[in-house]
Design an enzyme around this catalytic site. Structure first.
Site, PDB file in Angstrom:
ATOM      1  N   ASP A  95       5.452  -9.785   0.531  1.00 61.58           N
ATOM      2  CA  ASP A  95       5.801  -8.189   0.871  1.00 61.58           C
ATOM      3  C   ASP A  95       4.953  -7.300   0.539  1.00 61.58           C
ATOM      4  O   ASP A  95       4.873  -6.375  -0.297  1.00 61.58           O
ATOM      5  CB  ASP A  95       7.237  -8.047   0.274  1.00 61.58           C
ATOM      6  CG  ASP A  95       7.936  -6.666   0.740  1.00 61.58           C
ATOM      7  OD1 ASP A  95       7.275  -6.152   1.873  1.00 61.58           O
ATOM      8  OD2 ASP A  95       8.738  -6.020  -0.012  1.00 61.58           O
ATOM      9  N   LEU A  96       3.565  -7.494   1.120  1.00 64.38           N
ATOM     10  CA  LEU A  96       2.362  -6.815   0.435  1.00 64.38           C
ATOM     11  C   LEU A  96       2.291  -5.378   1.220  1.00 64.38           C
ATOM     12  O   LEU A  96       1.405  -5.193   2.189  1.00 64.38           O
ATOM     13  CB  LEU A  96       1.103  -7.628   0.861  1.00 64.38           C
ATOM     14  CG  LEU A  96      -0.244  -7.061   0.018  1.00 64.38           C
ATOM     15  CD1 LEU A  96       0.107  -7.084  -1.461  1.00 64.38           C
ATOM     16  CD2 LEU A  96      -1.361  -7.973   0.666  1.00 64.38           C
TER      17      LEU A  96
END
Length: 273
Positions: A191-192
């Site tokens: 979930d960058l």
């Protein structure tokens, strides 16, 4: 703690953690509640008992990554019981990358590229966690089947398109993307986005990555797609956005495959729900 209806609300103290003057700072997915200690050195995430397994999986990921030389939080305490579960971590000092001015984000951009490359260079053989394309697609199929896709997570141009149609478009590419993943698997954050990248406000270097619940082995483009798309909201215009894409790719060391970026950018919103 209790809510106005008299039902106990989860808190670190209720779940057996010391009374650190915990202050609620937000809510997460699956009913999670996040607290910060009064001295701002610790965070606690509390979930109902039904979601304890997911939080334990995040706890395991935080503990593993802290031993890999990648900056991030450190597990300080874990509590689980009939009332729920609580994960306490050391706070990562700094400011989320989405909260700095565009000029500071640009100054930090090479540091971010270096930190992401460092994460992706952790030896795959050492990572016990997976977030494979097939697993992501399975989650997407479940979310779509339950009609649980949040339209606000979708690109604007897709918000009026039925979710089954969006998934069908992706299904046509899965064989190709599976081959690419097999050839280019790395340790991904999962979930960058900018809020999960903490910057030192003085040096603008990366203090650490947070929110590691989706960390695992995946195609590097699963991370790159989210990072580049999310950062576009910070740049002043399309020209700067393109320049940022080019600069990060050069620093990171990759020739961007825009079709592959688009695939993962369109898959991710279907996996939340």
């Amino acid at each position: 703690m209790s809510d106005p209806r008299g039902t106990r609300t989860l808190s670190p103290v209720l779940l057996g953690v010391d009374d650190g003057g915990w202050l609620p700072v937000g809510a997460g997915e699956s009913g999670a509640t996040v607290f910060r200690s009064a001295d701002a050195t610790r965070y606690a995430k509390c979930v109902p008992a039904a979601d304890a397994a997911d939080l334990k999986a995040e706890c395991d990921r935080v503990a593993w990554l802290s031993g890999q030389g990648v900056p991030g939080p450190r597990v300080l305490d874990w509590r689980s019981g009939a009332d729920g579960a609580c994960l306490v971590t050391r706070a990562v000092a700094g400011i989320p990358a989405d909260q700095v001015p565009a000029e500071d984000l640009w100054a930090a951009w090479e540091h971010i590229a270096d930190a992401v490359r460092g994460l992706h260079e952790v030896p795959v053989s050492q990572c016990p966690f997976r977030r494979s394309l097939d697993a992501m697609v399975a989650v997407a199929r479940d979310v779509v089947a339950r009609d649980a896709v949040n339209p606000e997570f979708l690109p604007v141009e897709q918000q009026q398109t039925p979710a089954p149609e969006l998934l069908d478009r992706l299904n046509r590419q899965i064989s190709q993307r599976r081959e690419q993943e097999a050839a280019d698997t790395v340790v991904c954050h999962g979930d960058l986005c900018l809020p999960n990248i903490i910057l030192d406000p003085q040096t603008l270097e990366v203090s650490g990555f947070i929110d590691l619940g989706r960390l695992g082995l995946a195609d590097r483009y699963a991370d790159l797609a989210l990072l580049l798309a999310n950062a576009r909201e910070s740049w002043t215009d399309e020209e700067q956005a393109r320049a940022a894409d080019t600069a990060l790719a050069a620093r990171y060391g990759v020739a961007l495959d825009h079709d592959r970026l688009r695939f993962y950018l369109h898959l991710d919103p279907l996996t939340w729900g």
